[in-house]
Design an enzyme around this catalytic site. Structure first.
Site, PDB file in Angstrom:
ATOM      1  N   THR B  33      39.143  23.947  86.783  1.00 43.92           N
ATOM      2  CA  THR B  33      37.845  23.581  87.327  1.00 43.92           C
ATOM      3  C   THR B  33      38.059  23.162  88.777  1.00 43.92           C
ATOM      4  O   THR B  33      38.799  22.213  89.028  1.00 43.92           O
ATOM      5  CB  THR B  33      37.236  22.420  86.528  1.00 43.92           C
ATOM      6  OG1 THR B  33      37.217  22.776  85.143  1.00 43.92           O
ATOM      7  CG2 THR B  33      35.827  22.124  86.977  1.00 43.92           C
ATOM      8  N   LYS B 145      45.881  22.647  80.470  1.00 45.22           N
ATOM      9  CA  LYS B 145      44.420  22.645  80.445  1.00 45.22           C
ATOM     10  C   LYS B 145      43.998  23.872  79.636  1.00 45.22           C
ATOM     11  O   LYS B 145      43.506  24.870  80.172  1.00 45.22           O
ATOM     12  CB  LYS B 145      43.868  22.692  81.878  1.00 45.22           C
ATOM     13  CG  LYS B 145      42.474  22.122  82.012  1.00 45.22           C
ATOM     14  CD  LYS B 145      42.129  21.880  83.472  1.00 45.22           C
ATOM     15  CE  LYS B 145      40.662  21.561  83.649  1.00 45.22           C
ATOM     16  NZ  LYS B 145      40.359  20.149  83.361  1.00 45.22           N
ATOM     17  N   GLU B 178      44.079   9.225  79.019  1.00 42.00           N
ATOM     18  CA  GLU B 178      43.232   9.803  80.080  1.00 42.00           C
ATOM     19  C   GLU B 178      41.778   9.602  79.704  1.00 42.00           C
ATOM     20  O   GLU B 178      41.471   9.110  78.625  1.00 42.00           O
ATOM     21  CB  GLU B 178      43.529  11.303  80.213  1.00 42.00           C
ATOM     22  CG  GLU B 178      43.218  12.084  78.933  1.00 42.00           C
ATOM     23  CD  GLU B 178      43.724  13.531  78.931  1.00 42.00           C
ATOM     24  OE1 GLU B 178      44.384  13.932  79.915  1.00 42.00           O
ATOM     25  OE2 GLU B 178      43.470  14.223  77.947  1.00 42.00           O
TER      26      GLU B 178
END
Lengths: 277, 277
Positions: B33, B145, B178
């Site tokens: 992203t 990711k 996170e």
């Protein structure tokens, strides 16, 4: 599913979905894999019940069962033998993990040809290995047949010897959980064991059917923790899923598994029960 | 991405992918992203490097970087500010976890509008909670990711109070890892800490950029194990990702975080470094 006539997306004959679908973006959905015989999906009610339970746990709106049944009928009737895959996703959404308020569930039904299984796998059994890729533990996802399947993909990439048909996966604690595409049973002198799936693994529909069958025919089966060394002590080992039914394990990591009578007895009883259903 | 002109699939302007794509079937892929400013994707080389590393670990064929750069250019040039999402998947395959021999990587580039972030989040900070959904531990997937993001989806479903902007996630061992969409730093008197991501979590590009920056400006930062009580003792806490940059945490579970000077100093140094890049 290269042929769009073997695929329905939200009831339309087509084989494409939106890039924005959360199934693609996040694996935000569930699936079921059903055997189709004489144009009819097998164990339909059980698969639908598991999907509904998965939808409840993931807070996805379950499609109307009648709608799914009609679509499965449109796809399968007259097609003989095959494999029906049913996917539901949380639908299309914007970017970001929070779903849109008004997204509606995507339904994807695809009919595949019957797989080219090794001949006589049901009689003579299959060769199986242990995978190095382990299953992460997450009770919130355990048991679900959800679309986050990278662990299985990585496990299946570990071997390309076509004579090995399945790989067994351990969890991060070293417990045996399941095969990449099947559940596992271990037969001992006086008992049958199958791994507990509280932390990870898929609670297979055929596994559940076999657990009920074992109760019906009064063979004691216990859901428990199984370590690799427990498998080495077993008299017989077998795998199951909705498409293969029951497969004896003939070899584990190259070593022959004694095998035999109890697995055959269970496979026969299962076949009888499924034919009566 | 309802408009096909804001989406490229394998270089073609369209917003649909095959149902058979392994991204949908198994979450068998990766994404990035990127912030887009003045029509240019930011930190492009770093994002591509991380994607290449993810492809290496998942054994997905990485697309040619020049091809991706050209496609990003076609999509972003002249568009001002936005968010570019780059997805690669292992491509289309049959049913079953084993990939087809000749499947080729699917590339999906989508340009989204800049998100409606809370005003002055960068100055005044954001309210954050702890999520109950935990991250499963799997070193083979940690840092990547990848497209298996059900844990983040379930975590984000836990709250709908719009004043809470992010949720922190713990792993199964209770360690802070996170946010659902961001990485975390904790500032103490004489040191800065950020969670270790050996078992789970996403090794964010902005996290990595900040780690390098802290080395450049000689602020000591240690990658370590952090427990929830460690956060309660911190002088300052901040979140980061490629789109938001740096956000101070103003409140954690309703309790005010002291906050202030060090986060501002890092955010300023980061902005300077990014503008020079």
């Amino acid at each position: 599913v290269d042929q769009a006539d073997l695929c329905l997306v939200n009831g339309e004959s087509q084989n494409r979905v939106s890039v924005a679908d959360r199934g693609l973006q996040y694996g935000d959905g569930l699936f079921e894999t059903l055997a189709v015989r004489d144009g009819r999906p097998q164990l339909w009610d059980r698969h639908l019940r598991r999907m509904a339970e998965g939808c409840r746990r993931l807070r996805i709106q379950m499609p109307e069962p009648d709608l799914l049944a009609n679509e499965a009928h449109r796809l399968c009737t007259g097609r003989g033998q095959g494999v029906l895959k049913l996917i539901v996703t949380r639908g299309s959404g914007g970017r970001g993990y929070g779903p849109l308020l008004h997204s509606s569930t995507t339904r994807i039904l695809s009919l595949y040809p019957w797989p080219a299984f090794p001949t006589q796998a049901s009689q003579h059994g299959v060769r199986v290995r242990f995978c190095e890729t382990r299953l992460g533990i997450n009770p919130r996802l355990a048991g679900l047949k959800h679309l986050n399947r990278l662990e299985q993909v990585l496990a299946r990439l570990e071997w390309d010897d076509p004579s090995i048909v399945e790989g067994l996966m351990l969890d991060q604690g070293g417990r045996v959980i399941e095969g990449t595409m099947s559940n596992l049973f271990a037969v001992y002198q006086a008992k049958i064991l199958t791994p507990q799936l509280m932390g990870c693994g898929v609670a297979g529909v055929m596994r559940q059917r076999i657990l009920e069958l074992l109760r019906e025919i009064e063979l004691p089966c216990r859901i428990t923790q199984l370590m690799p060394e427990d498998l080495r002590r077993a008299n017989e080992l077998f795998l199951c899923n909705s498409v293969i039914g029951v497969w004896p394990i003939s070899h584990l990591e190259g070593r022959q598994v004694p095998g035999g009578p109890m697995t055959q007895r269970i496979a026969c009883a299962l076949q009888g029960a499924l034919e009566r259903a």
